[in-house]
Scaffold this motif. Structure first.
Motif, PDB file in Angstrom:
ATOM      1  N   ALA A  56       0.826  -1.211   0.000  1.00 58.86           N
ATOM      2  CA  ALA A  56       0.000   0.000   0.000  1.00 58.86           C
ATOM      3  C   ALA A  56       0.860   1.261   0.000  1.00 58.86           C
ATOM      4  N   LEU A  57       1.888   1.283   0.834  1.00 53.70           N
ATOM      5  CA  LEU A  57       2.727   2.481   0.924  1.00 53.70           C
ATOM      6  C   LEU A  57       3.583   2.669  -0.327  1.00 53.70           C
ATOM      7  N   ARG A  58       4.043   1.566  -0.919  1.00 55.32           N
ATOM      8  CA  ARG A  58       4.829   1.714  -2.141  1.00 55.32           C
ATOM      9  C   ARG A  58       3.965   2.215  -3.298  1.00 55.32           C
ATOM     10  N   PHE A  59       2.701   1.831  -3.323  1.00 53.76           N
ATOM     11  CA  PHE A  59       1.790   2.350  -4.345  1.00 53.76           C
ATOM     12  C   PHE A  59       1.620   3.857  -4.184  1.00 53.76           C
ATOM     13  N   VAL A  60       1.362   4.309  -2.955  1.00 52.87           N
ATOM     14  CA  VAL A  60       1.176   5.739  -2.690  1.00 52.87           C
ATOM     15  C   VAL A  60       2.451   6.511  -3.020  1.00 52.87           C
ATOM     16  N   SER A  61       3.597   6.004  -2.570  1.00 51.92           N
ATOM     17  CA  SER A  61       4.867   6.685  -2.840  1.00 51.92           C
ATOM     18  C   SER A  61       5.099   6.823  -4.333  1.00 51.92           C
ATOM     19  N   ALA A  62       4.791   5.759  -5.078  1.00 47.60           N
ATOM     20  CA  ALA A  62       5.086   5.746  -6.510  1.00 47.60           C
ATOM     21  C   ALA A  62       4.275   6.772  -7.283  1.00 47.60           C
ATOM     22  N   ILE A  63       3.090   7.106  -6.804  1.00 55.10           N
ATOM     23  CA  ILE A  63       2.298   8.141  -7.467  1.00 55.10           C
ATOM     24  C   ILE A  63       3.099   9.440  -7.551  1.00 55.10           C
ATOM     25  N   PHE A  64       3.843   9.731  -6.493  1.00 57.88           N
ATOM     26  CA  PHE A  64       4.616  10.976  -6.449  1.00 57.88           C
ATOM     27  C   PHE A  64       6.023  10.799  -7.026  1.00 57.88           C
ATOM     28  N   PHE A  65       6.572   9.549  -7.012  1.00 57.00           N
ATOM     29  CA  PHE A  65       7.832   9.316  -7.720  1.00 57.00           C
ATOM     30  C   PHE A  65       7.702   9.748  -9.178  1.00 57.00           C
ATOM     31  N   SER A  66       6.526   9.506  -9.749  1.00 51.56           N
ATOM     32  CA  SER A  66       6.330   9.687 -11.191  1.00 51.56           C
ATOM     33  C   SER A  66       6.499  11.127 -11.651  1.00 51.56           C
ATOM     34  N   GLY A  67       6.387  12.081 -10.743  1.00 46.95           N
ATOM     35  CA  GLY A  67       6.483  13.478 -11.147  1.00 46.95           C
ATOM     36  C   GLY A  67       7.894  13.990 -11.305  1.00 46.95           C
ATOM     37  N   ALA A  68       8.875  13.293 -10.737  1.00 48.09           N
ATOM     38  CA  ALA A  68      10.232  13.819 -10.738  1.00 48.09           C
ATOM     39  C   ALA A  68      10.889  13.746 -12.111  1.00 48.09           C
ATOM     40  N   LEU A  69      10.922  12.567 -12.705  1.00 50.38           N
ATOM     41  CA  LEU A  69      11.677  12.381 -13.947  1.00 50.38           C
ATOM     42  C   LEU A  69      11.187  13.280 -15.082  1.00 50.38           C
ATOM     43  N   PRO A  70       9.898  13.275 -15.438  1.00 52.81           N
ATOM     44  CA  PRO A  70       9.482  14.103 -16.575  1.00 52.81           C
ATOM     45  C   PRO A  70       9.670  15.593 -16.338  1.00 52.81           C
ATOM     46  N   ASN A  71       9.489  16.053 -15.111  1.00 50.49           N
ATOM     47  CA  ASN A  71       9.664  17.476 -14.842  1.00 50.49           C
ATOM     48  C   ASN A  71      11.128  17.881 -14.870  1.00 50.49           C
ATOM     49  N   CYS A  72      12.003  17.009 -14.372  1.00 53.96           N
ATOM     50  CA  CYS A  72      13.433  17.311 -14.440  1.00 53.96           C
ATOM     51  C   CYS A  72      13.910  17.337 -15.887  1.00 53.96           C
ATOM     52  N   VAL A  73      13.485  16.361 -16.675  1.00 51.94           N
ATOM     53  CA  VAL A  73      13.870  16.313 -18.084  1.00 51.94           C
ATOM     54  C   VAL A  73      13.335  17.537 -18.824  1.00 51.94           C
ATOM     55  N   ALA A  74      12.082  17.905 -18.556  1.00 55.17           N
ATOM     56  CA  ALA A  74      11.501  19.071 -19.225  1.00 55.17           C
ATOM     57  C   ALA A  74      12.223  20.356 -18.831  1.00 55.17           C
ATOM     58  N   MET A  75      12.536  20.522 -17.549  1.00 51.36           N
ATOM     59  CA  MET A  75      13.176  21.760 -17.095  1.00 51.36           C
ATOM     60  C   MET A  75      14.548  21.955 -17.712  1.00 51.36           C
ATOM     61  N   VAL A  76      15.346  20.881 -17.776  1.00 48.17           N
ATOM     62  CA  VAL A  76      16.680  21.060 -18.347  1.00 48.17           C
ATOM     63  C   VAL A  76      16.591  21.259 -19.854  1.00 48.17           C
ATOM     64  N   SER A  77      15.638  20.609 -20.524  1.00 52.32           N
ATOM     65  CA  SER A  77      15.506  20.792 -21.967  1.00 52.32           C
ATOM     66  C   SER A  77      15.033  22.198 -22.302  1.00 52.32           C
ATOM     67  N   GLU A  78      14.341  22.845 -21.372  1.00 52.47           N
ATOM     68  CA  GLU A  78      13.781  24.171 -21.626  1.00 52.47           C
ATOM     69  C   GLU A  78      14.733  25.308 -21.278  1.00 52.47           C
ATOM     70  N   ILE A  79      15.869  24.977 -20.662  1.00 47.84           N
ATOM     71  CA  ILE A  79      16.866  26.018 -20.431  1.00 47.84           C
ATOM     72  C   ILE A  79      18.106  25.787 -21.275  1.00 47.84           C
ATOM     73  N   ALA A  80      18.281  24.562 -21.778  1.00 46.45           N
ATOM     74  CA  ALA A  80      19.493  24.213 -22.518  1.00 46.45           C
ATOM     75  C   ALA A  80      19.463  24.764 -23.935  1.00 46.45           C
ATOM     76  N   PRO A  81      20.617  25.193 -24.479  1.00 44.97           N
ATOM     77  CA  PRO A  81      20.694  25.518 -25.906  1.00 44.97           C
ATOM     78  C   PRO A  81      20.384  24.280 -26.739  1.00 44.97           C
ATOM     79  N   LYS A  82      19.758  24.474 -27.878  1.00 46.51           N
ATOM     80  CA  LYS A  82      19.343  23.337 -28.705  1.00 46.51           C
ATOM     81  C   LYS A  82      20.511  22.428 -29.039  1.00 46.51           C
ATOM     82  N   ARG A  83      21.683  22.992 -29.283  1.00 44.84           N
ATOM     83  CA  ARG A  83      22.838  22.198 -29.710  1.00 44.84           C
ATOM     84  C   ARG A  83      23.350  21.280 -28.605  1.00 44.84           C
ATOM     85  N   MET A  84      22.956  21.547 -27.342  1.00 42.19           N
ATOM     86  CA  MET A  84      23.437  20.741 -26.214  1.00 42.19           C
ATOM     87  C   MET A  84      22.288  20.133 -25.420  1.00 42.19           C
ATOM     88  N   ARG A  85      21.105  20.130 -25.978  1.00 45.46           N
ATOM     89  CA  ARG A  85      19.925  19.729 -25.211  1.00 45.46           C
ATOM     90  C   ARG A  85      19.988  18.272 -24.766  1.00 45.46           C
TER      91      ARG A  85
END
Length: 460
Positions: A119-148
């Motif tokens: 039960a706790l791993r299910f609840v935790s995983a709901i919030f784990f899911s937000g880290a990776l896509p937001n981190c990837v999006a944030m760095v891609s949105e500040i990086a120059p295209k040539r180094m994205r």
């Protein structure tokens, strides 16, 4: 009489023309730390599973439901966190996710039954899911295209680097403090990171510009990149790719304007890659200890070597993709990983050959995973970027649910490492073929002149 609109400032052109500076470095470091704690908290249960099973007096494969629940939580979470972040901001989503999965992971240290753990791993995983896509999006949105792609890979090193901490836990924490100590550590790290994110991580400049071109905070962030900039205060900060105005869910855009086949192929890559990754991360420790009869210290050595190579692969994969082409490079990484996993099937896991193959597998697999996130990020325009990465990751979680089940099946009866690793190599090869098929999609789309803006670079 209404005043005339202020001058326009092209945010995309500015960010793509800049050199890497202190703001870029700060953002990359903080995002890598977020990925580090997220990766640790996701994979810790696989590392300590044998200890949990021994403590509760049950067979490890009877705890497969823990992995399935965790993957189900990750899949559930991406359907919410992706669209939420595309509407409300990447930083806000990251703060909420860190707080929630930090608290829920800490409470795992108090569970007494498999049901409570599930039960706790299910609840935790709901919030784990937000880290990776937001981190990837944030760095891609500040990086120059040539180094994205390269900077996305550097951030993803944090996710890979979590295995360093897990190897340290296996070697030095598990015996004196037990498996509960591993979850106490997992709960503490994201909570410690919260004030750092709050005070030092800025919201995505491209997200702010897409949401409100007149946002005065954008000018201050741009001056952190180039202090020589001067603004009047009435500028409109615009993007080269204008956000769509129609009121549709971001997820529907993944299938429109020629993106349908690209999205399906990216999803196929995620599904198969996560299946293999979760099978190995969930059951490798159990396979090594119960099937190959290796000591925990030797397992820690294997994990440390694979992680070291994985960090190198993750850090360099994006730059290889920037140099030689995203699709071809990513397909190569998947096919190489498949060959190496097949080689493990015939190696001596307690000897030099097993160590070398396992190390090289870490390089290839993590290069592929990091590159997959880079392709997903640069495929979609800003208004659906987090949704695109999140849903790709979510489809991957379906494979992630199948991986532990497949591992439990392979461990039933009389398991042997040859069969386990030969079968594991197959979906990795299929992932490489799926990504390679994107070249055909690119050529077909170019022939019809129908490739949407923002997707060209991802399928070249």
């Amino acid at each position: 009489m209404a005043s005339a609109p202020g001058p326009s400032f092209d945010v995309d052109a500015f960010l793509d023309s800049r050199r890497i500076g202190s703001l870029h470095i700060r953002v990359v470091i903080i995002l890598a730390l977020i990925m580090l704690v997220d990766g640790y908290d996701i994979f810790v249960v696989g590392s300590v599973l044998p200890a949990i099973a021994d403590d509760w007096g049950i067979k490890p494969n009877l705890l497969a439901g823990v992995f399935i629940a965790q993957q189900a939580g990750l899949l559930t979470g991406v359907t919410v966190t992706g669209p939420f972040a595309d509407r409300n901001g990447r930083k806000t989503t990251l703060l909420a996710c860190l707080a929630c999965f930090g608290i829920s992971t800490f409470f795992v240290s108090f569970v007494r039954t498999p049901f409570e753990l599930i039960a706790l791993r299910f609840v935790s995983a709901i919030f784990f899911s937000g880290a990776l896509p937001n981190c990837v999006a944030m760095v891609s949105e500040i990086a120059p295209k040539r180094m994205r792609a390269g900077l996305i890979s550097v951030v993803f090193c944090g996710y890979t680097g979590a295995s360093f901490i897990l190897a340290w836990v296996l070697a030095f924490v598990l015996e004196p403090f037990g498996w509960r100590g591993a979850f106490i550590l997992g709960g503490a790290m994201p909570l410690i990171l919260l004030p750092i994110v709050w005070f030092f991580l800025p919201e995505s400049i491209r997200f702010r510009a897409g949401r409100n071109p007149a946002d005065p905070r954008i000018g201050g962030l741009l001056r952190q990149i180039d202090p020589s900039l001067r603004f009047r205060g009435d500028e409109r900060f615009v993007l080269e790719t204008k956000p769509r105005k129609e009121k549709t869910r971001p997820v529907t855009g993944l299938f429109r304007d020629g993106l349908l086949r690209i999205t399906l192929l990216v999803w196929a890559g995620y599904l198969l890659a996560f299946l293999v990754n979760q099978l190995m991360s969930s059951w490798d420790t159990t396979i090594f200890h119960h099937v190959a009869k290796l000591s925990y210290k030797h397992i820690a050595l294997l994990g440390a070597c694979r992680t070291t190579a994985g960090v190198i692969g993750t850090a360099t994969a994006g730059f290889v993709m920037d140099r030689f082409g995203a699709t071809r490079s990513l397909s190569f990484f998947f096919l190489l990983a498949s060959v190496l996993i097949g080689g493990i099937a015939f190696s001596d896991l307690g000897g030099t050959s097993g160590l070398i193959l396992f190390t090289l597998t870490g390089y290839a697999m993590n290069s592929a995973l990091g590159g997959l996130n880079a392709i997903a990020a640069i495929t979609y325009p800003p208004q659906m970027r987090v949704t695109g990465v999140a849903w790709g990751s979510g489809i991957g979680r379906i494979g992630g649910m199948l991986g532990p089940v497949a591992g439990a099946f392979l461990l039933s009866g009389t398991p042997n490492t040859t069969t386990i690793y030969l079968l594991t190599a197959v979906p990795e090869a299929l992932a490489g073929i799926a990504i390679l098929a994107m070249i055909w999609v690119r050529r077909s789309a170019a022939a019809r002149a129908a490739t949407p803006a923002g997707a060209v670079e991802a399928i070249s």
